[in-house]
Motif scaffolding. Structure first.
Motif, mmCIF file in Angstrom:
data_model
loop_
_atom_site.group_PDB
_atom_site.id
_atom_site.type_symbol
_atom_site.label_atom_id
_atom_site.label_comp_id
_atom_site.label_asym_id
_atom_site.label_seq_id
_atom_site.Cartn_x
_atom_site.Cartn_y
_atom_site.Cartn_z
ATOM 1 N N ARG A 174 1.524 63.892 -19.611
ATOM 2 C CA ARG A 174 0.330 64.735 -19.565
ATOM 3 C C ARG A 174 -0.799 64.171 -20.422
ATOM 4 N N TRP A 175 -0.439 63.542 -21.524
ATOM 5 C CA TRP A 175 -1.481 63.023 -22.413
ATOM 6 C C TRP A 175 -2.290 61.930 -21.743
ATOM 7 N N LEU A 176 -1.642 61.185 -20.809
ATOM 8 C CA LEU A 176 -2.379 60.174 -20.062
ATOM 9 C C LEU A 176 -3.407 60.816 -19.135
ATOM 10 N N VAL A 177 -3.033 61.946 -18.555
ATOM 11 C CA VAL A 177 -3.964 62.666 -17.663
ATOM 12 C C VAL A 177 -5.150 63.194 -18.463
ATOM 13 N N VAL A 178 -4.870 63.709 -19.649
ATOM 14 C CA VAL A 178 -5.944 64.221 -20.506
ATOM 15 C C VAL A 178 -6.922 63.102 -20.862
ATOM 16 N N ILE A 179 -6.383 61.939 -21.228
ATOM 17 C CA ILE A 179 -7.246 60.789 -21.538
ATOM 18 C C ILE A 179 -8.052 60.380 -20.309
ATOM 19 N N LEU A 180 -7.394 60.390 -19.146
ATOM 20 C CA LEU A 180 -8.079 60.014 -17.903
ATOM 21 C C LEU A 180 -9.209 60.989 -17.591
ATOM 22 N N VAL A 181 -8.982 62.277 -17.800
ATOM 23 C CA VAL A 181 -10.028 63.279 -17.557
ATOM 24 C C VAL A 181 -11.225 63.020 -18.469
ATOM 25 N N TRP A 182 -10.961 62.764 -19.749
ATOM 26 C CA TRP A 182 -12.021 62.525 -20.713
ATOM 27 C C TRP A 182 -12.796 61.252 -20.382
#
Length: 261
Positions: A174-182
């Protein structure tokens, strides 16, 4: 209203520990730098510390919000609270805003102390020559605004992170998705800012305010701050306010529909 005040008090209580830690380090730094300036007979070294601490204050409210969100996420207080998600999130933003304002009040008092010391040592002639009230207020307003905007982003990214927890395939990433969103948002923002349409609509309307500071150590061995006009894009500020509202309600929607903490 009483329910909201109860939520606000609870959030302030959860933020209290890190807020006290923050202020403790701030006061220790103030005392240490002042003692160093007295020891070295160089009162002007308090100025870089003042500027640095004022800048770091943009992160106080976001860290306070993140602290409360993580505590409630671990203890699952969210699941047992009968209040709506909008009230829950609004109380956190309100509590963080109060913490931020109080901290900025303390840093303003320290700024007055620094200027008084510089005046007594003959480094500056008056408060207005160093930091006029208008410029000081606008700088504090800018710090507060940036801090609140980052806080909204913290809430939104937290909600995105936890909303993905119900999908086992990506739960551990999930943390990768959060970074990708940002990263994706910032890339999109940069690309849109370069288009003529956005430049004409957003950046064309602004006001010039004498607020841009430039430090100058004059030939008379005294510090001076020279202020020049800076263009404040009003439409850009309004756009960021609108985006903050949108991200806030998106976070609320994710909390109601998707988040399982």
């Amino acid at each position: 209203m009483s329910a909201f005040i109860g939520l606000l008090k609870k959030d302030l209580s959860l933020m209290k520990f890190w807020y006290v830690v923050w202020l403790t380090f701030l006061f220790l730094g103030m005392i240490g730098v002042y003692a160093l300036s007295v020891y070295t007979s160089e009162p002007s070294i308090t100025v870089p510390f003042l500027v640095t601490m004022a800048g770091f204050h943009v992160f106080l409210a976001p860290l306070s919000v993140l602290t409360v969100l993580n505590i409630e996420g671990k203890t699952q207080l969210w699941l047992y609270n009968p209040q709506g998600s909008i009230k829950l999130l609004l109380s956190k933003i309100s509590a963080a805003a109060l913490v931020q304002l109080l901290a900025q009040f303390f840093i303003s008092l320290y700024a007055l102390f620094v200027m008084k010391v510089l005046m007594n040592e003959g480094v500056i002639d008056s408060f207005n020559n160093f930091l006029p009230w208008k410029q000081g207020f606008l700088m504090q307003l800018g710090i507060f605004g940036v801090s609140m905007y980052i806080s909204i982003w913290v809430i939104f990214l937290w909600a995105v992170y936890h909303s993905l927890g119900k999908y086992p395939a990506i739960k551990n990433f999930r943390w990768l998705v959060v970074i990708l969103v940002w990263v994706s948002y910032n890339l999109l923002e940069v690309l849109l800012a370069k288009t003529k349409l956005i430049q004409n609509m957003v950046f064309s309307f602004g006001v010039n305010i004498n607020i841009a500071p430039k430090m100058d150590y004059g030939t008379n061995n005294s510090w001076n701050i020279i202020y020049t006009d800076a263009n404040i894009p009003i439409m850009t500020i309004l756009l960021y306010i609108l985006l903050s509202v949108i991200f806030f309600f998106l976070s609320s929607w994710l909390l109601d529909r998707k988040v399982e903490v």
